[in-house]
Design a protein around this motif. Structure first.
Motif, mmCIF file in Angstrom:
data_model
loop_
_atom_site.group_PDB
_atom_site.id
_atom_site.type_symbol
_atom_site.label_atom_id
_atom_site.label_comp_id
_atom_site.label_asym_id
_atom_site.label_seq_id
_atom_site.Cartn_x
_atom_site.Cartn_y
_atom_site.Cartn_z
ATOM 1 N N HIS A 12 -30.430 63.238 -25.031
ATOM 2 C CA HIS A 12 -29.454 64.315 -24.985
ATOM 3 C C HIS A 12 -28.136 63.771 -24.441
ATOM 4 O O HIS A 12 -28.116 62.915 -23.559
ATOM 5 C CB HIS A 12 -29.952 65.459 -24.098
ATOM 6 C CG HIS A 12 -31.021 66.279 -24.751
ATOM 7 N ND1 HIS A 12 -30.757 67.189 -25.747
ATOM 8 C CD2 HIS A 12 -32.366 66.315 -24.544
ATOM 9 C CE1 HIS A 12 -31.879 67.773 -26.133
ATOM 10 N NE2 HIS A 12 -32.889 67.253 -25.409
ATOM 11 N N CYS A 13 -27.046 64.276 -24.963
ATOM 12 C CA CYS A 13 -25.722 63.891 -24.470
ATOM 13 C C CYS A 13 -25.574 64.341 -23.019
ATOM 14 O O CYS A 13 -25.971 65.467 -22.652
ATOM 15 C CB CYS A 13 -24.642 64.525 -25.346
ATOM 16 S SG CYS A 13 -22.951 64.120 -24.832
ATOM 17 N N SER A 14 -24.996 63.461 -22.207
ATOM 18 C CA SER A 14 -24.876 63.735 -20.773
ATOM 19 C C SER A 14 -23.768 64.718 -20.439
ATOM 20 O O SER A 14 -23.677 65.169 -19.292
ATOM 21 C CB SER A 14 -24.646 62.418 -20.014
ATOM 22 O OG SER A 14 -25.737 61.542 -20.192
ATOM 23 N N VAL A 15 -22.912 65.047 -21.385
ATOM 24 C CA VAL A 15 -21.871 66.036 -21.139
ATOM 25 C C VAL A 15 -22.532 67.407 -21.003
ATOM 26 O O VAL A 15 -23.334 67.806 -21.864
ATOM 27 C CB VAL A 15 -20.830 66.019 -22.279
ATOM 28 C CG1 VAL A 15 -19.770 67.098 -22.061
ATOM 29 C CG2 VAL A 15 -20.173 64.648 -22.361
ATOM 30 N N GLN A 16 -22.181 68.146 -19.938
ATOM 31 C CA GLN A 16 -22.876 69.376 -19.594
ATOM 32 C C GLN A 16 -22.744 70.438 -20.669
ATOM 33 O O GLN A 16 -23.709 71.146 -20.991
ATOM 34 C CB GLN A 16 -22.346 69.919 -18.252
ATOM 35 C CG GLN A 16 -22.663 69.029 -17.060
ATOM 36 C CD GLN A 16 -24.164 68.880 -16.843
ATOM 37 O OE1 GLN A 16 -24.947 69.806 -17.096
ATOM 38 N NE2 GLN A 16 -24.566 67.705 -16.373
ATOM 39 N N HIS A 17 -21.583 70.564 -21.278
ATOM 40 C CA HIS A 17 -21.392 71.612 -22.263
ATOM 41 C C HIS A 17 -21.826 71.184 -23.670
ATOM 42 O O HIS A 17 -21.692 71.969 -24.621
ATOM 43 C CB HIS A 17 -19.926 72.060 -22.304
ATOM 44 C CG HIS A 17 -18.986 70.972 -22.746
ATOM 45 N ND1 HIS A 17 -18.422 70.081 -21.861
ATOM 46 C CD2 HIS A 17 -18.518 70.636 -23.991
ATOM 47 C CE1 HIS A 17 -17.639 69.247 -22.524
ATOM 48 N NE2 HIS A 17 -17.694 69.572 -23.817
ATOM 49 N N CYS A 18 -22.348 69.947 -23.808
ATOM 50 C CA CYS A 18 -22.777 69.459 -25.119
ATOM 51 C C CYS A 18 -24.313 69.425 -25.213
ATOM 52 O O CYS A 18 -24.915 70.207 -25.938
ATOM 53 C CB CYS A 18 -22.203 68.080 -25.388
ATOM 54 S SG CYS A 18 -22.681 67.385 -27.001
ATOM 55 N N LYS A 19 -24.923 68.504 -24.538
ATOM 56 C CA LYS A 19 -26.375 68.355 -24.506
ATOM 57 C C LYS A 19 -26.993 68.193 -25.901
ATOM 58 O O LYS A 19 -28.139 68.566 -26.153
ATOM 59 C CB LYS A 19 -27.021 69.556 -23.811
ATOM 60 C CG LYS A 19 -26.702 69.653 -22.327
ATOM 61 C CD LYS A 19 -27.233 68.438 -21.573
ATOM 62 C CE LYS A 19 -26.941 68.560 -20.086
ATOM 63 N NZ LYS A 19 -27.480 67.395 -19.329
ATOM 64 N N TYR A 35 -24.546 59.226 -24.413
ATOM 65 C CA TYR A 35 -23.630 60.193 -24.990
ATOM 66 C C TYR A 35 -23.796 60.206 -26.500
ATOM 67 O O TYR A 35 -24.285 59.231 -27.105
ATOM 68 C CB TYR A 35 -22.179 59.872 -24.631
ATOM 69 C CG TYR A 35 -21.909 59.924 -23.145
ATOM 70 C CD1 TYR A 35 -21.598 61.123 -22.523
ATOM 71 C CD2 TYR A 35 -21.974 58.767 -22.370
ATOM 72 C CE1 TYR A 35 -21.364 61.182 -21.153
ATOM 73 C CE2 TYR A 35 -21.737 58.819 -21.004
ATOM 74 C CZ TYR A 35 -21.436 60.023 -20.406
ATOM 75 O OH TYR A 35 -21.203 60.073 -19.051
ATOM 76 N N HIS A 45 -15.721 61.643 -22.383
ATOM 77 C CA HIS A 45 -16.654 62.125 -21.364
ATOM 78 C C HIS A 45 -16.082 61.969 -19.942
ATOM 79 O O HIS A 45 -16.807 62.128 -18.963
ATOM 80 C CB HIS A 45 -18.019 61.427 -21.465
ATOM 81 C CG HIS A 45 -18.006 59.967 -21.146
ATOM 82 N ND1 HIS A 45 -17.914 58.996 -22.113
ATOM 83 C CD2 HIS A 45 -18.104 59.295 -19.959
ATOM 84 C CE1 HIS A 45 -17.962 57.801 -21.554
ATOM 85 N NE2 HIS A 45 -18.074 57.960 -20.236
#
Length: 253
Positions: A12-19, A35, A45
């Protein structure tokens, strides 16, 4: 995440609003987090450990060179530094302008894989016009030739040497000749080494013996040389008569 066969497949992408789950994730070399394609760069990021590794390069529209923007510096300053120091507008055509096949009405762009250099005219052409008949090849460049052959050059050198010797004779050195003709200035054939008493005799010898049809073709014939005076004879009988007549019957040098 993953499949029963491959449970660890994807991240999963580590950006909170992406995942977003990405089966080919990108790992940041600074923060070591995974990412997706969209957030793989430092800026996307907002990597806190990027530091000086965050490099942004813009292409100069004047010279087509890459201009690196220095972090924590105004981009306008980096741009002005490039324009005032290393910007070369003449480089634009070299980078942007692509070479094309020189054949008329051919718009094929020459690349590494489709360029053939003609062996005759040494000009690059595309694969379609690689043969001489297809691009009206003028043929190999002929080297600059002169009308004088090797023998003509040699005779000019001999004539020049003769003129210098004659000038020395006029100045007082003189040219002594004995009645037998054994002493004095002798002209030597550069091919068969036969000696002659004058340049005229040497020229006639070269024309008759070493040249045919204005070409430097050496004829295969034996030349008998008098050991006394160095004169050449084609016939041994003529050599014997010469020795008896001019040298009193002796051939000792």
């Amino acid at each position: 995440m993953g499949t029963p066969e491959f449970p660890d497949l994807g991240r999963h992408c580590s950006v909170q609003h992406c995942k977003q789950i990405d089966f080919l994730p990108f790992t940041c070399d600074r923060c070591d987090l995974s990412y997706c394609l969209e957030h793989r760069s430092y800026i996307k990021h907002q990597c806190s450990k990027a530091g000086n590794n965050d490099v942004t390069v813009v292409i100069c529209p004047l010279c087509a060179k890459g201009v690196r923007l220095i972090p924590n510096e105004d981009p306008n300053i980096s741009w002005e530094t490039h324009v005032n120091t290393e910007c070369d507008p003449s480089n634009y055509d070299k980078v942007i302008k692509k070479m094309k096949c020189p054949v008329s009405r051919c718009k094929e762009v020459l690349t590494f894989s489709n360029t053939i250099k003609c062996k005759d005219c040494s000009v690059d052409h595309c694969l379609k016009h690689r043969f001489g008949l297809d691009h009206d090849c003028p043929g190999p460049k002929k080297p600059a030739t002169t009308s004088s052959s090797f023998w003509a050059t040699s005779l000019l050198n001999v004539a020049s040497s003769f003129r210098e010797n004659r000038q020395v004779a006029r100045d007082g050195a003189g040219l002594r000749r004995s009645s037998s003709g054994s002493a004095g200035q002798m002209e030597e054939c550069p091919q068969c080494r036969v000696k002659f008493s004058s340049v005229t005799a040497l020229v006639e010898h070269v024309k008759k013996v070493h040249e045919r049809n204005n070409q430097s073709r050496v004829l295969k014939m034996s030349i008998d040389v008098c050991p006394k005076c160095g004169r050449g004879f084609r016939d041994p009988v003529s050599l014997v008569e010469h020795v008896e007549k001019d040298h009193g019957g002796t051939s000792k040098a």
